[in-house]
Design an enzyme around this catalytic site. Structure first.
Site, PDB file in Angstrom:
ATOM      1  N   ASP A 165       2.862  -6.453   2.239  1.00 20.45           N
ATOM      2  CA  ASP A 165       2.141  -5.445   3.007  1.00 20.45           C
ATOM      3  C   ASP A 165       2.307  -5.834   4.475  1.00 20.45           C
ATOM      4  OD1 ASP A 165       0.108  -4.027   4.433  1.00 20.45           O
ATOM      5  OD2 ASP A 165      -0.992  -3.766   2.561  1.00 20.45           O
ATOM      6  N   VAL A 166       2.877  -4.941   5.274  1.00 22.10           N
ATOM      7  CA  VAL A 166       3.219  -5.314   6.657  1.00 22.10           C
ATOM      8  C   VAL A 166       1.983  -5.546   7.540  1.00 22.10           C
ATOM      9  CG1 VAL A 166       5.489  -4.201   6.607  1.00 22.10           C
ATOM     10  CG2 VAL A 166       3.502  -2.903   7.445  1.00 22.10           C
TER      11      VAL A 166
ATOM     12  N   LYS B 198       3.123   6.063  17.109  1.00 21.38           N
ATOM     13  CA  LYS B 198       4.573   6.008  17.327  1.00 21.38           C
ATOM     14  C   LYS B 198       4.902   5.849  18.824  1.00 21.38           C
ATOM     15  CE  LYS B 198       5.927   6.166  13.026  1.00 21.38           C
ATOM     16  NZ  LYS B 198       6.603   5.018  12.387  1.00 21.38           N
TER      17      LYS B 198
ATOM     18  N   TYR C 137      -1.300   9.573  14.559  1.00 21.05           N
ATOM     19  CA  TYR C 137       0.078   9.255  14.171  1.00 21.05           C
ATOM     20  C   TYR C 137       0.983   9.263  15.407  1.00 21.05           C
ATOM     21  CZ  TYR C 137       4.685   9.551  11.980  1.00 21.05           C
ATOM     22  OH  TYR C 137       6.001   9.308  11.625  1.00 21.05           O
TER      23      TYR C 137
ATOM     24  N   THR D 169      11.010  13.960   3.243  1.00 18.35           N
ATOM     25  CA  THR D 169      10.588  12.823   2.409  1.00 18.35           C
ATOM     26  C   THR D 169       9.177  13.120   1.897  1.00 18.35           C
ATOM     27  OG1 THR D 169       9.476  11.634   4.186  1.00 18.35           O
ATOM     28  CG2 THR D 169      11.839  11.226   3.952  1.00 18.35           C
TER      29      THR D 169
ATOM     30  N   ASN E 280      10.568  -0.241   8.974  1.00 21.75           N
ATOM     31  CA  ASN E 280      10.495   1.178   8.602  1.00 21.75           C
ATOM     32  C   ASN E 280       9.154   1.562   7.970  1.00 21.75           C
ATOM     33  OD1 ASN E 280      11.746   3.834   7.478  1.00 21.75           O
ATOM     34  ND2 ASN E 280      11.047   2.734   5.648  1.00 21.75           N
TER      35      ASN E 280
HETATM   36  N1  LIG Z   1       9.547  11.894   7.217  1.00 23.68           N
HETATM   37  C1  LIG Z   1       9.451  12.203   8.501  1.00 23.68           C
HETATM   38  O1  LIG Z   1       9.387  13.384   8.876  1.00 23.68           O
HETATM   39  C2  LIG Z   1       9.454  11.114   9.543  1.00 23.68           C
HETATM   40  C3  LIG Z   1       9.701  11.501  10.870  1.00 23.68           C
HETATM   41  C4  LIG Z   1       9.694  10.523  11.853  1.00 23.68           C
HETATM   42  C5  LIG Z   1       9.470   9.213  11.522  1.00 23.68           C
HETATM   43  N2  LIG Z   1       9.234   8.854  10.233  1.00 23.68           N
HETATM   44  C6  LIG Z   1       8.985   7.442   9.970  1.00 23.68           C
HETATM   45  O2  LIG Z   1       9.971   6.949   9.074  1.00 23.68           O
HETATM   46  C7  LIG Z   1       9.434   5.852   8.321  1.00 23.68           C
HETATM   47  C8  LIG Z   1       9.698   6.111   6.844  1.00 23.68           C
HETATM   48  O3  LIG Z   1       8.953   7.253   6.451  1.00 23.68           O
HETATM   49  P1  LIG Z   1       9.392   8.238   5.256  1.00 23.68           P
HETATM   50  O4  LIG Z   1       9.455   9.591   5.821  1.00 23.68           O
HETATM   51  O5  LIG Z   1      10.568   7.676   4.544  1.00 23.68           O
HETATM   52  O6  LIG Z   1       8.072   8.216   4.355  1.00 23.68           O
HETATM   53  P2  LIG Z   1       7.709   7.457   3.008  1.00 23.68           P
HETATM   54  O7  LIG Z   1       8.662   7.858   1.941  1.00 23.68           O
HETATM   55  O8  LIG Z   1       6.256   7.676   2.801  1.00 23.68           O
HETATM   56  O9  LIG Z   1       8.019   5.936   3.379  1.00 23.68           O
HETATM   57  C9  LIG Z   1       7.102   5.070   3.947  1.00 23.68           C
HETATM   58  C10 LIG Z   1       7.233   3.747   3.221  1.00 23.68           C
HETATM   59  O10 LIG Z   1       6.410   2.773   3.875  1.00 23.68           O
HETATM   60  C11 LIG Z   1       5.718   2.026   2.879  1.00 23.68           C
HETATM   61  N3  LIG Z   1       4.469   1.521   3.421  1.00 23.68           N
HETATM   62  C12 LIG Z   1       3.414   2.234   3.879  1.00 23.68           C
HETATM   63  N4  LIG Z   1       2.432   1.410   4.292  1.00 23.68           N
HETATM   64  C13 LIG Z   1       2.900   0.142   4.106  1.00 23.68           C
HETATM   65  C14 LIG Z   1       2.364  -1.149   4.333  1.00 23.68           C
HETATM   66  N5  LIG Z   1       1.137  -1.323   4.852  1.00 23.68           N
HETATM   67  N6  LIG Z   1       3.115  -2.229   4.027  1.00 23.68           N
HETATM   68  C15 LIG Z   1       4.360  -2.083   3.492  1.00 23.68           C
HETATM   69  N7  LIG Z   1       4.919  -0.887   3.229  1.00 23.68           N
HETATM   70  C16 LIG Z   1       4.194   0.207   3.529  1.00 23.68           C
HETATM   71  C17 LIG Z   1       5.486   3.039   1.765  1.00 23.68           C
HETATM   72  O11 LIG Z   1       5.291   2.349   0.557  1.00 23.68           O
HETATM   73  P3  LIG Z   1       3.978   2.529  -0.380  1.00 23.68           P
HETATM   74  O12 LIG Z   1       4.483   3.257  -1.547  1.00 23.68           O
HETATM   75  O13 LIG Z   1       3.564   1.138  -0.664  1.00 23.68           O
HETATM   76  O14 LIG Z   1       2.947   3.312   0.406  1.00 23.68           O
HETATM   77  C18 LIG Z   1       6.762   3.851   1.770  1.00 23.68           C
HETATM   78  O15 LIG Z   1       7.750   3.301   0.932  1.00 23.68           O
HETATM   79  C19 LIG Z   1       7.956   5.761   8.698  1.00 23.68           C
HETATM   80  O16 LIG Z   1       7.767   4.761   9.666  1.00 23.68           O
HETATM   81  C20 LIG Z   1       7.668   7.143   9.284  1.00 23.68           C
HETATM   82  O17 LIG Z   1       6.567   7.121  10.169  1.00 23.68           O
HETATM   83  C21 LIG Z   1       9.224   9.777   9.221  1.00 23.68           C
END
Ligand SMILES: NC(=O)c1ccc[n+]([C@@H]2O[C@H](COP(=O)([O-])OP(=O)(O)OC[C@H]3O[C@@H](n4cnc5c(N)ncnc54)[C@H](OP(=O)(O)O)[C@@H]3O)[C@@H](O)[C@H]2O)c1
Length: 247
Positions: free
Chosen positions: A60-61, A157, A153, A188, A87
């Site tokens: 857990d980060v 960021k 959020y 996602t 990430n």
């Molecule tokens: N999707 C978008 O539109 C978007 C746009 C801009 C930026 N981002 C950024 O891209 C990154 C990846 O997001 P995603 O879209 O791929 O969403 P996602 O599928 O929900 O991925 C987020 C990952 O982070 C893990 N996580 C959350 N809290 C954590 C913690 N405390 N310790 C360790 N792992 C943790 C989650 O695992 P668990 O299953 O354990 O929760 C999940 O695997 C994030 O930083 C997000 O803010 C996403």
């Protein structure tokens, strides 16, 4: 660099998972991490079946000690840490400012900001004596502009952007590069949670300049480029990959 060793947090889903596959294609050795042991082991075996040298450590980060052990495990396994992708992230509780609280603030900032900070702390600890290394933090298009209804959020960021530039400056003379990649709305699980359901995500996509969401495997190549590409003078910057969303 032959067979770089790369650590990815939040690697089990979405952008992190696509990034793991993109690094695998580039010949990297992978330390994948996430909070779910079973899903982590499943991805590990998927990667190993494809011939990728990989390891999984649950972490857990938000937890300094767990992040320290994760980074140390990567070094124990591969002998060094060439690149790290911070990430792991959460959208937190999306909604109007009048509904937010100290708890909803902490639930978002603890993962997105403290998590990024702790990961960089331990990654830089390893990379400094190596005299090399490359860190990529996941920012967001919302780290470059406001986001009505997603203030916490967006603020988290913006903080990732500030951490990225500050640490890049701090380590610029030591051979370590620190950059961010800032995706626009991407298809996602997070964007589905963000918008409420798949139909909400679809209609958000249609409202964007490209008239669609990005795909995780369209974000991942930018992360690989920033982390292990040959642009060795690229540091302290945030690369937007957002279909002109912030143009
Ligand atoms: N999707 C978008 O539109 C978007 C746009 C801009 C930026 N981002 C950024 O891209 C990154 C990846 O997001 P995603 O879209 O791929 O969403 P996602 O599928 O929900 O991925 C987020 C990952 O982070 C893990 N996580 C959350 N809290 C954590 C913690 N405390 N310790 C360790 N792992 C943790 C989650 O695992 P668990 O299953 O354990 O929760 C999940 O695997 C994030 O930083 C997000 O803010 C996403």
């Amino acid at each position: 660099m032959t067979s770089p060793s790369v650590l990815i947090t939040g690697a089990l889903t979405g952008i992190g998972r696509a990034t793991a596959y993109a690094f695998a294609e580039a010949g990297a050795r992978l330390m994948i991490s996430g909070r779910r042991e079973k899903a982590g082991r499943a991805l590990l075996w998927e990667l190993r079946e494809k011939g990728v040298e990989a390891e999984f450590v649950r972490a857990d980060v938000r937890d300094d000690d767990e992040v320290r052990k994760l980074v140390d495990a990567a070094v124990a396994r591969f002998g060094r840490l060439d690149a790290a992708v911070n990430n792991a992230g959460t959208e937190g509780t999306v909604g109007p400012i009048v509904e937010q609280s100290a708890e909803s603030y902490a639930a978002t900032f603890d993962t997105n900001v403290l998590g990024t900070l702790l990961c960089m702390k331990h990654e830089v600890r390893i990379m400094l004596p190596q005299g090399s290394g490359s860190i990529v933090n996941l920012s967001s298009a919302m780290g470059k502009k406001g986001a009505a209804g997603a203030a916490i959020y967006a603020a988290s960021k913006h903080a990732v952007e500030g951490l990225t530039k500050s640490v890049a400056l701090e380590v610029a003379s030591s051979g370590i590069r620190v950059n961010a990649v800032a995706p626009g709305p991407t298809n996602t699980d997070m964007i589905v949670r963000f918008t409420g359901d798949a139909a909400g995500a679809d209609s958000l996509g249609k409202s964007l300049p490209a008239q669609r969401l990005g795909e995780a495997d369209e974000i991942a190549p930018a992360i690989v480029f920033a982390a292990i590409g040959k642009a060795h003078f690229l540091t302290g910057h945030s690369i937007s990959v957002d279909g002109a969303f912030t143009a």
